[in-house]
Design a protein around this motif. Structure first.
Motif, PDB file in Angstrom:
ATOM      1  N   LYS A  37       0.839  -1.197   0.000  1.00 14.37           N
ATOM      2  CA  LYS A  37       0.000   0.000   0.000  1.00 14.37           C
ATOM      3  C   LYS A  37       0.876   1.251   0.000  1.00 14.37           C
ATOM      4  O   LYS A  37       2.008   1.228   0.476  1.00 14.37           O
ATOM      5  N   ILE A  38       0.292   2.340  -0.495  1.00 12.90           N
ATOM      6  CA  ILE A  38       0.949   3.628  -0.333  1.00 12.90           C
ATOM      7  C   ILE A  38       0.621   4.129   1.068  1.00 12.90           C
ATOM      8  O   ILE A  38      -0.400   3.757   1.651  1.00 12.90           O
ATOM      9  N   PHE A  39       1.476   4.952   1.622  1.00 13.57           N
ATOM     10  CA  PHE A  39       1.216   5.595   2.906  1.00 13.57           C
ATOM     11  C   PHE A  39       0.121   6.639   2.698  1.00 13.57           C
ATOM     12  O   PHE A  39      -0.875   6.668   3.396  1.00 13.57           O
ATOM     13  N   ASP A  40       0.334   7.491   1.707  1.00  9.24           N
ATOM     14  CA  ASP A  40      -0.647   8.495   1.292  1.00  9.24           C
ATOM     15  C   ASP A  40      -0.111   9.153   0.017  1.00  9.24           C
ATOM     16  O   ASP A  40       1.079   9.078  -0.260  1.00  9.24           O
ATOM     17  N   SER A  41      -0.971   9.809  -0.716  1.00  9.80           N
ATOM     18  CA  SER A  41      -0.507  10.452  -1.945  1.00  9.80           C
ATOM     19  C   SER A  41       0.001  11.869  -1.719  1.00  9.80           C
ATOM     20  O   SER A  41       0.685  12.423  -2.567  1.00  9.80           O
ATOM     21  N   GLU A  42      -0.293  12.468  -0.538  1.00 13.34           N
ATOM     22  CA  GLU A  42       0.059  13.874  -0.342  1.00 13.34           C
ATOM     23  C   GLU A  42       0.726  14.230   0.979  1.00 13.34           C
ATOM     24  O   GLU A  42       1.210  15.339   1.129  1.00 13.34           O
ATOM     25  N   THR A  43       0.715  13.319   1.959  1.00 11.89           N
ATOM     26  CA  THR A  43       1.242  13.705   3.270  1.00 11.89           C
ATOM     27  C   THR A  43       1.963  12.552   3.968  1.00 11.89           C
ATOM     28  O   THR A  43       1.619  11.386   3.776  1.00 11.89           O
ATOM     29  N   ASN A  44       2.946  12.913   4.790  1.00  7.78           N
ATOM     30  CA  ASN A  44       3.620  11.940   5.646  1.00  7.78           C
ATOM     31  C   ASN A  44       3.044  11.973   7.071  1.00  7.78           C
ATOM     32  O   ASN A  44       3.597  11.377   7.977  1.00  7.78           O
ATOM     33  N   ASN A  45       1.926  12.661   7.250  1.00  6.62           N
ATOM     34  CA  ASN A  45       1.247  12.746   8.552  1.00  6.62           C
ATOM     35  C   ASN A  45       0.367  11.511   8.713  1.00  6.62           C
ATOM     36  O   ASN A  45      -0.650  11.358   8.047  1.00  6.62           O
ATOM     37  N   TRP A  46       0.772  10.633   9.620  1.00  5.16           N
ATOM     38  CA  TRP A  46       0.050   9.380   9.849  1.00  5.16           C
ATOM     39  C   TRP A  46      -1.434   9.617  10.121  1.00  5.16           C
ATOM     40  O   TRP A  46      -2.290   8.909   9.583  1.00  5.16           O
ATOM     41  N   GLU A  47      -1.754  10.602  10.916  1.00  2.00           N
ATOM     42  CA  GLU A  47      -3.155  10.833  11.291  1.00  2.00           C
ATOM     43  C   GLU A  47      -4.043  11.114  10.073  1.00  2.00           C
ATOM     44  O   GLU A  47      -5.220  10.754  10.070  1.00  2.00           O
ATOM     45  N   PHE A  85      17.380  -2.152   8.175  1.00  2.00           N
ATOM     46  CA  PHE A  85      17.798  -0.767   8.386  1.00  2.00           C
ATOM     47  C   PHE A  85      16.632   0.185   8.159  1.00  2.00           C
ATOM     48  O   PHE A  85      15.749  -0.069   7.344  1.00  2.00           O
ATOM     49  N   ILE A  86      16.659   1.316   8.844  1.00  2.00           N
ATOM     50  CA  ILE A  86      15.652   2.359   8.659  1.00  2.00           C
ATOM     51  C   ILE A  86      16.160   3.330   7.598  1.00  2.00           C
ATOM     52  O   ILE A  86      17.300   3.788   7.669  1.00  2.00           O
ATOM     53  N   PHE A  87      15.312   3.627   6.621  1.00  2.00           N
ATOM     54  CA  PHE A  87      15.664   4.523   5.531  1.00  2.00           C
ATOM     55  C   PHE A  87      14.603   5.603   5.365  1.00  2.00           C
ATOM     56  O   PHE A  87      13.469   5.453   5.804  1.00  2.00           O
ATOM     57  N   ASN A  88      14.981   6.663   4.644  1.00  2.00           N
ATOM     58  CA  ASN A  88      14.058   7.715   4.236  1.00  2.00           C
ATOM     59  C   ASN A  88      13.413   7.278   2.928  1.00  2.00           C
ATOM     60  O   ASN A  88      14.104   7.021   1.951  1.00  2.00           O
ATOM     61  N   CYS A  89      12.089   7.205   2.925  1.00  2.00           N
ATOM     62  CA  CYS A  89      11.368   6.972   1.678  1.00  2.00           C
ATOM     63  C   CYS A  89      11.035   8.355   1.136  1.00  2.00           C
ATOM     64  O   CYS A  89      10.312   9.121   1.770  1.00  2.00           O
ATOM     65  N   PHE A  90      11.571   8.692  -0.012  1.00  2.00           N
ATOM     66  CA  PHE A  90      11.473  10.051  -0.532  1.00  2.00           C
ATOM     67  C   PHE A  90      10.075  10.479  -0.925  1.00  2.00           C
ATOM     68  O   PHE A  90       9.818  11.663  -1.093  1.00  2.00           O
ATOM     69  N   ASN A  91       9.166   9.519  -1.053  1.00  2.00           N
ATOM     70  CA  ASN A  91       7.793   9.879  -1.388  1.00  2.00           C
ATOM     71  C   ASN A  91       6.851   8.846  -0.792  1.00  2.00           C
ATOM     72  O   ASN A  91       7.010   7.651  -1.023  1.00  2.00           O
ATOM     73  N   CYS A  92       5.861   9.302  -0.039  1.00  2.00           N
ATOM     74  CA  CYS A  92       4.961   8.391   0.670  1.00  2.00           C
ATOM     75  C   CYS A  92       3.920   7.745  -0.235  1.00  2.00           C
ATOM     76  O   CYS A  92       3.068   7.002   0.238  1.00  2.00           O
ATOM     77  N   ASN A  93       4.015   7.981  -1.568  1.00  2.00           N
ATOM     78  CA  ASN A  93       3.046   7.338  -2.459  1.00  2.00           C
ATOM     79  C   ASN A  93       3.612   6.091  -3.150  1.00  2.00           C
ATOM     80  O   ASN A  93       3.036   5.607  -4.115  1.00  2.00           O
ATOM     81  N   PHE A  94       4.717   5.544  -2.653  1.00  2.00           N
ATOM     82  CA  PHE A  94       5.235   4.279  -3.161  1.00  2.00           C
ATOM     83  C   PHE A  94       4.435   3.129  -2.554  1.00  2.00           C
ATOM     84  O   PHE A  94       4.033   3.188  -1.390  1.00  2.00           O
TER      85      PHE A  94
END
Length: 195
Positions: free
Chosen positions: A63-73, A168-177
């Protein structure tokens, strides 16, 4: 008694029998043990007075995290987990057996712009991952954490934290992956303890 009432009574009896059967399967489990609920394999990470902290294996569907925000809520992933996936769990074990719990949305760099929220189904934060790492084996795919890399006050609106297959923990550059999802829940002690 009309047919509709009789069917309703039978459904309630079947639900009660299935609940008792599930309880028998889960009684006596401890930290590190695996069990299955809602077609998903779970591992007990911790036993707290409020309940059993459990992490699932990666869901089949990425799943994508979201298409526009890294805010979990505000994320679409949170919406899915706390509605569709939650319902799947509740249908199997009952809503009294999955407990709400608070989530701290502190970013990796210490920004608290997003505050906190309460979930029934969530993801691990970076801090949770560090705390329970010894109980979380490496996985074949990348998977989401709820911790944002940073927040809009620093120009980070879509970057999130992910765990790599090697742990390892990494930065995902875009939450829509489309990335793996490992739901986190707290299940009632009533499911695991004999009366």
């Amino acid at each position: 008694m009309d047919l509709e009432k009789r069917v309703e009574m039978l459904e309630k009896r079947i639900d009660k029998l299935e609940s008792e059967k599930m309880k028998e399967k889960l009684t006596g489990l401890k930290v590190g043990d695996y069990f299955e609920v809602a077609g998903t394999k779970w591992r007990i990470l911790d036993i707290k007075p409020c309940g059993y902290v459990c992490l699932s294996d990666v869901l089949e569907e990425r799943k994508i995290f979201d298409s526009e925000t890294n805010n979990w809520e505000l994320s679409s992933l949170r919406e899915y987990l706390n509605n569709n996936f939650y319902k799947k769990i509740v249908d199997e074990i009952g809503e009294e057996n999955i407990l709400p719990f608070g989530r701290d949305l502190l970013s990796l760099d210490g920004q608290n712009e997003y505050g906190d929220c309460t979930d029934y189904v969530s993801l691990l934060s970076v801090d949770d991952y560090r705390q329970y790492r010894k109980l979380i084996p490496n996985n074949e795919q990348w998977w989401w954490l709820l911790t944002p890399w940073s927040t809009p006050c620093n120009g980070y609106e879509v970057q999130g934290s992910v765990v790599s297959p090697s742990g390892f923990i990494f930065n995902c550059f875009n939450c829509n992956f489309n990335i793996g999802v490992r739901p986190l829940c707290i299940f009632s002690p009533n499911l695991f303890e004999s009366e």
